[in-house]
Design a protein around this motif. Structure first.
Motif, PDB file in Angstrom:
ATOM      1  N   LYS A   1      -0.392   2.134  -8.308  1.00 44.61           N
ATOM      2  CA  LYS A   1      -0.996   3.407  -8.677  1.00 44.61           C
ATOM      3  C   LYS A   1      -0.002   4.268  -9.463  1.00 44.61           C
ATOM      4  O   LYS A   1      -0.386   4.997 -10.367  1.00 44.61           O
TER       5      LYS A   1
ATOM      6  N   LYS B   1       2.948   9.915  -2.425  1.00 42.14           N
ATOM      7  CA  LYS B   1       1.811  10.493  -1.685  1.00 42.14           C
ATOM      8  C   LYS B   1       2.117  11.873  -1.104  1.00 42.14           C
ATOM      9  O   LYS B   1       1.616  12.233  -0.044  1.00 42.14           O
TER      10      LYS B   1
ATOM     11  N   MET C   1      -7.226   4.716   2.346  1.00 41.07           N
ATOM     12  CA  MET C   1      -6.240   5.523   1.623  1.00 41.07           C
ATOM     13  C   MET C   1      -6.765   5.946   0.253  1.00 41.07           C
ATOM     14  O   MET C   1      -6.457   7.033  -0.226  1.00 41.07           O
ATOM     15  N   ASP C   2      -7.542   5.076  -0.355  1.00 37.92           N
ATOM     16  CA  ASP C   2      -8.063   5.378  -1.688  1.00 37.92           C
ATOM     17  C   ASP C   2      -8.974   6.602  -1.679  1.00 37.92           C
ATOM     18  O   ASP C   2      -9.069   7.313  -2.673  1.00 37.92           O
TER      19      ASP C   2
ATOM     20  N   ALA D   1       0.791  -1.236   0.000  1.00 40.38           N
ATOM     21  CA  ALA D   1       0.000   0.000   0.000  1.00 40.38           C
ATOM     22  C   ALA D   1       0.824   1.288   0.000  1.00 40.38           C
ATOM     23  O   ALA D   1       0.380   2.309   0.506  1.00 40.38           O
TER      24      ALA D   1
ATOM     25  N   ALA E   1      -1.424  10.494  -7.287  1.00 43.23           N
ATOM     26  CA  ALA E   1      -2.755  11.094  -7.399  1.00 43.23           C
ATOM     27  C   ALA E   1      -2.746  12.311  -8.326  1.00 43.23           C
ATOM     28  O   ALA E   1      -3.500  12.363  -9.293  1.00 43.23           O
TER      29      ALA E   1
ATOM     30  N   ASP F   1       0.995  14.516  -2.106  1.00 45.86           N
ATOM     31  CA  ASP F   1      -0.249  15.295  -2.128  1.00 45.86           C
ATOM     32  C   ASP F   1      -0.931  15.269  -0.768  1.00 45.86           C
ATOM     33  O   ASP F   1      -1.650  16.204  -0.399  1.00 45.86           O
TER      34      ASP F   1
ATOM     35  N   LYS G   1      -6.499  -0.035   2.551  1.00 43.47           N
ATOM     36  CA  LYS G   1      -6.335   0.526   1.206  1.00 43.47           C
ATOM     37  C   LYS G   1      -7.545   1.362   0.819  1.00 43.47           C
ATOM     38  O   LYS G   1      -7.421   2.389   0.152  1.00 43.47           O
TER      39      LYS G   1
ATOM     40  N   LEU H   1      -8.584   9.368  -0.002  1.00 34.73           N
ATOM     41  CA  LEU H   1      -7.753  10.561  -0.152  1.00 34.73           C
ATOM     42  C   LEU H   1      -7.177  10.623  -1.564  1.00 34.73           C
ATOM     43  O   LEU H   1      -7.120  11.687  -2.188  1.00 34.73           O
ATOM     44  N   PHE H   2      -6.780   9.447  -2.053  1.00 30.57           N
ATOM     45  CA  PHE H   2      -6.233   9.376  -3.407  1.00 30.57           C
ATOM     46  C   PHE H   2      -7.238   9.923  -4.417  1.00 30.57           C
ATOM     47  O   PHE H   2      -6.909  10.766  -5.250  1.00 30.57           O
TER      48      PHE H   2
END
Lengths: 226, 163
Positions: free
Chosen positions: A39, A137, B120-121, A34, A165, A139, B117, B123-124
């Motif tokens: 991503k 991360k 967290m997603d 994670a 992101a 952001d 996850k 915020l993503f």
């Protein structure tokens, strides 16, 4: 060891011999669960990605065609698909890799601390390949970009602040990693790896494993790629 | 679907989940009160939420309500039974929905990892610039110089001397 070929299982494209060909490079991603490895891949490739899930190997492959110095390079990005949770990765993950992208999450100290374990494991298998360190991360907390992280500096590794992101520095990171992988390959400078491979062969011979098998399976000596 | 969920809430006494929904066939808005039976301050909220969601009498109405939301509402009910104020219960829920930065996620099983996850997603997704956004730029480059004068992140302090 370092033998990731799937026996007779033809459907799976895990032929690692191809990474010896001049136009192919293999780049691996390392880092805790994670931290955003997938991503980041997805942000870089956008719609251009068709990941292949190789669940038997707990592995996701992303294929990408890049241009470096006017030449087309076929890049395979290897992503761990969760096998990082077993704390160390299968040796075939590292086999023939030309560069490594190591990721942590700026929101979670433990993922930063674990970089040293990942790095140790990487160097066991690939003592010389270029490795970059990625703080993902940003952001979530831009203040972190105003702090110093000495892990990369101490090891003299390139360091990137990125955000999967909002896209900050993602493309730069991957283009640099591809360039490093290609440069590494062209210089074929991984003397240590060749030595290690030699040693493996010797060990295999000593063990006197099934010789008929070895013919197909063993990492054959090859003249340095041109 | 005939029933479209509009709002979902709770009633403290007796502990119940309330659903405001639209009945598309009859073209009207209705309220449904679903009592949570055998519920105490010791109850397992995720199981209770699951039971309600799968309850043959309620499940068609609850299709539009996520398990997470039902679970949260059950936490509120249980908080009340424990004598907590609504604010306290909400704070606790908030806490459950944030990531413990010290936790080693490598050690979690699939289900627990998926939960983290998901948090967290959120915020993503909030910070995400999508390809179709009008201000989307593929290659965003920002320089963050790492010179020695910067304040340390504080994570290097102990035990990293081997490098």
């Amino acid at each position: 060891m370092a033998n990731g070929r799937p026996g007779g299982d033809a459907g799976l494209e895990l032929d690692q011999e191809k990474y010896d060909a001049a136009e192919n490079v293999k780049i691996i991603c390392l880092g805790d669960s994670a931290v955003g490895k997938s991503k980041l891949m997805e942000r870089f490739l956008l719609d251009g990605f068709q990941p292949q899930q190789l669940s038997t190997f707990a592995l996701t492959l992303y294929k990408h065609a890049a241009t470096v110095d006017g030449k087309t390079v076929l890049v395979d990005f290897w992503d761990t698909a969760g096998q990082e949770r077993f704390h160390s990765l299968h040796p075939s993950y590292y086999h023939k890799a030309h560069a490594c992208i190591m990721v942590f999450d700026v929101q979670r100290k433990v993922t930063y601390k674990n970089l040293s374990n990942w790095y140790k494991e990487l160097r066991e298998f690939r003592p010389e390949i270029p490795c970059v360190v990625v703080a993902n991360k940003i952001d979530a907390d831009m203040k972190m970009t105003q702090k110093s992280f000495s892990f990369a500096r101490k090891l003299n590794l390139p360091f990137y602040f990125v955000s999967a992101a909002d896209g900050t520095n993602v493309v730069k990171l991957f283009s640099d990693a591809i360039k490093l992988a290609v440069a590494y390959k062209q210089n074929a400078g991984d003397f240590m790896d060749e030595v290690l491979e030699e040693l493996e062969n010797v060990e295999l011979e000593k063990k006197g494993g099934d010789l008929s098998d070895k013919e197909e399976d063993g990492p054959e000596e090859k003249p340095p790629s041109t | 679907m005939a029933f479209v969920a509009k709002k979902c809430g709770i009633q403290l006494q007796p502990p119940s989940i309330i659903l405001i929904y639209e009945d598309r066939l009859k073209n009207n808005v209705r309220k449904r009160i679903m009592p949570v039976r055998n519920f105490s301050k010791f109850s397992d909220c995720s199981r209770a939420a699951e039971q309600l969601k799968n309850n043959p009498r309620h499940k068609t109405y609850l299709e539009g309500i996520s398990m997470e939301q039902l679970q949260k509402l059950h936490w509120l009910l249980r908080g009340h039974l424990e004598g907590q104020s609504l604010t306290q219960s909400l704070e606790q829920i908030q806490l459950k929905e944030t990531i413990d930065p010290e936790e080693n996620l490598n050690k979690l099983d699939d289900k627990e990892l998926a939960k983290r996850k998901k948090i967290m997603d959120e915020l993503f997704e909030k910070n995400r610039k999508k390809k179709d956004d009008p201000d989307f730029v593929y290659n965003v480059e920002v320089e963050f110089p790492q010179d020695e004068e910067l304040e340390s992140c504080g994570w290097d302090a102990d035990s990293d001397d081997e490098f």
